[in-house]
Design a protein around this motif. Structure first.
Motif, PDB file in Angstrom:
ATOM      1  N   MET A 272       0.826  -1.188   0.000  1.00 49.65           N
ATOM      2  CA  MET A 272       0.000   0.000   0.000  1.00 49.65           C
ATOM      3  C   MET A 272       0.871   1.253   0.000  1.00 49.65           C
ATOM      4  O   MET A 272       0.478   2.275  -0.526  1.00 49.65           O
ATOM      5  CB  MET A 272      -0.922  -0.021   1.215  1.00 49.65           C
ATOM      6  CG  MET A 272      -1.793   1.200   1.232  1.00 49.65           C
ATOM      7  SD  MET A 272      -3.404   0.971   1.876  1.00 49.65           S
ATOM      8  CE  MET A 272      -3.252   1.131   3.582  1.00 49.65           C
ATOM      9  N   GLY A 273       2.051   1.169   0.536  1.00 46.48           N
ATOM     10  CA  GLY A 273       2.919   2.329   0.586  1.00 46.48           C
ATOM     11  C   GLY A 273       3.366   2.805  -0.778  1.00 46.48           C
ATOM     12  O   GLY A 273       3.516   3.993  -1.014  1.00 46.48           O
ATOM     13  N   ARG A 274       3.585   1.863  -1.689  1.00 48.05           N
ATOM     14  CA  ARG A 274       4.017   2.241  -3.038  1.00 48.05           C
ATOM     15  C   ARG A 274       2.929   3.010  -3.774  1.00 48.05           C
ATOM     16  O   ARG A 274       3.208   3.940  -4.515  1.00 48.05           O
ATOM     17  CB  ARG A 274       4.383   1.001  -3.844  1.00 48.05           C
ATOM     18  CG  ARG A 274       5.649   0.350  -3.398  1.00 48.05           C
ATOM     19  CD  ARG A 274       5.939  -0.826  -4.276  1.00 48.05           C
ATOM     20  NE  ARG A 274       7.343  -0.856  -4.572  1.00 48.05           N
ATOM     21  CZ  ARG A 274       7.918  -1.734  -5.338  1.00 48.05           C
ATOM     22  NH1 ARG A 274       7.191  -2.662  -5.919  1.00 48.05           N
ATOM     23  NH2 ARG A 274       9.200  -1.707  -5.542  1.00 48.05           N
ATOM     24  N   LYS A 275       1.692   2.588  -3.588  1.00 44.92           N
ATOM     25  CA  LYS A 275       0.587   3.274  -4.268  1.00 44.92           C
ATOM     26  C   LYS A 275       0.473   4.714  -3.776  1.00 44.92           C
ATOM     27  O   LYS A 275       0.214   5.634  -4.549  1.00 44.92           O
ATOM     28  CB  LYS A 275      -0.726   2.532  -4.042  1.00 44.92           C
ATOM     29  CG  LYS A 275      -0.801   1.225  -4.790  1.00 44.92           C
ATOM     30  CD  LYS A 275      -2.131   0.566  -4.574  1.00 44.92           C
ATOM     31  CE  LYS A 275      -2.200  -0.758  -5.307  1.00 44.92           C
ATOM     32  NZ  LYS A 275      -3.488  -1.421  -5.111  1.00 44.92           N
ATOM     33  N   ARG A 276       0.647   4.891  -2.476  1.00 43.93           N
ATOM     34  CA  ARG A 276       0.586   6.239  -1.914  1.00 43.93           C
ATOM     35  C   ARG A 276       1.700   7.123  -2.457  1.00 43.93           C
ATOM     36  O   ARG A 276       1.479   8.267  -2.820  1.00 43.93           O
ATOM     37  CB  ARG A 276       0.721   6.158  -0.399  1.00 43.93           C
ATOM     38  CG  ARG A 276      -0.459   6.705   0.294  1.00 43.93           C
ATOM     39  CD  ARG A 276      -0.287   6.647   1.779  1.00 43.93           C
ATOM     40  NE  ARG A 276      -1.383   5.848   2.302  1.00 43.93           N
ATOM     41  CZ  ARG A 276      -1.493   5.477   3.543  1.00 43.93           C
ATOM     42  NH1 ARG A 276      -0.564   5.768   4.410  1.00 43.93           N
ATOM     43  NH2 ARG A 276      -2.533   4.791   3.945  1.00 43.93           N
ATOM     44  N   ALA A 277       2.918   6.564  -2.521  1.00 44.65           N
ATOM     45  CA  ALA A 277       4.062   7.326  -3.031  1.00 44.65           C
ATOM     46  C   ALA A 277       3.860   7.682  -4.496  1.00 44.65           C
ATOM     47  O   ALA A 277       4.136   8.805  -4.925  1.00 44.65           O
ATOM     48  CB  ALA A 277       5.341   6.526  -2.845  1.00 44.65           C
ATOM     49  N   LYS A 278       3.353   6.715  -5.269  1.00 36.20           N
ATOM     50  CA  LYS A 278       3.113   6.975  -6.687  1.00 36.20           C
ATOM     51  C   LYS A 278       2.028   8.041  -6.867  1.00 36.20           C
ATOM     52  O   LYS A 278       2.138   8.918  -7.727  1.00 36.20           O
ATOM     53  CB  LYS A 278       2.706   5.679  -7.384  1.00 36.20           C
ATOM     54  CG  LYS A 278       2.571   5.820  -8.877  1.00 36.20           C
ATOM     55  CD  LYS A 278       2.280   4.493  -9.539  1.00 36.20           C
ATOM     56  CE  LYS A 278       2.140   4.697 -11.033  1.00 36.20           C
ATOM     57  NZ  LYS A 278       1.819   3.442 -11.716  1.00 36.20           N
ATOM     58  N   ALA A 279       0.983   7.963  -6.070  1.00 41.39           N
ATOM     59  CA  ALA A 279      -0.093   8.950  -6.159  1.00 41.39           C
ATOM     60  C   ALA A 279       0.421  10.338  -5.801  1.00 41.39           C
ATOM     61  O   ALA A 279       0.057  11.333  -6.437  1.00 41.39           O
ATOM     62  CB  ALA A 279      -1.241   8.560  -5.235  1.00 41.39           C
TER      63      ALA A 279
END
Length: 63
Positions: free
Chosen positions: A1-8
């Motif tokens: 979930m952390g990667r999605k947040r960083a990408k967003a």
């Protein structure tokens, strides 16, 4: 979930940079362009002098 947040977050920042326009200081831009024109003229004069020197070399060699 952390990667999605960083990408967003990166996408949001990229979008802001792409579509936002920074404040434009017209006077500073005119000054910068005026400085650039005077430098270009100096460079053109230097190039012309170099061409005449080259042509003198060729004239001497052709004799």
């Amino acid at each position: 979930m952390g990667r999605k947040r960083a990408k967003a977050k990166q996408a949001k920042i990229a979008r802001e940079l792409k579509y936002s326009s920074p404040p434009l200081d017209i006077e500073a831009l005119q000054d910068e362009l005026a400085e650039g024109e005077s430098e270009d003229e100096d460079e053109d004069e230097d190039e012309d002098e170099g061409e005449s020197r080259d042509s003198e070399k060729y004239d001497r060699n052709s004799e």
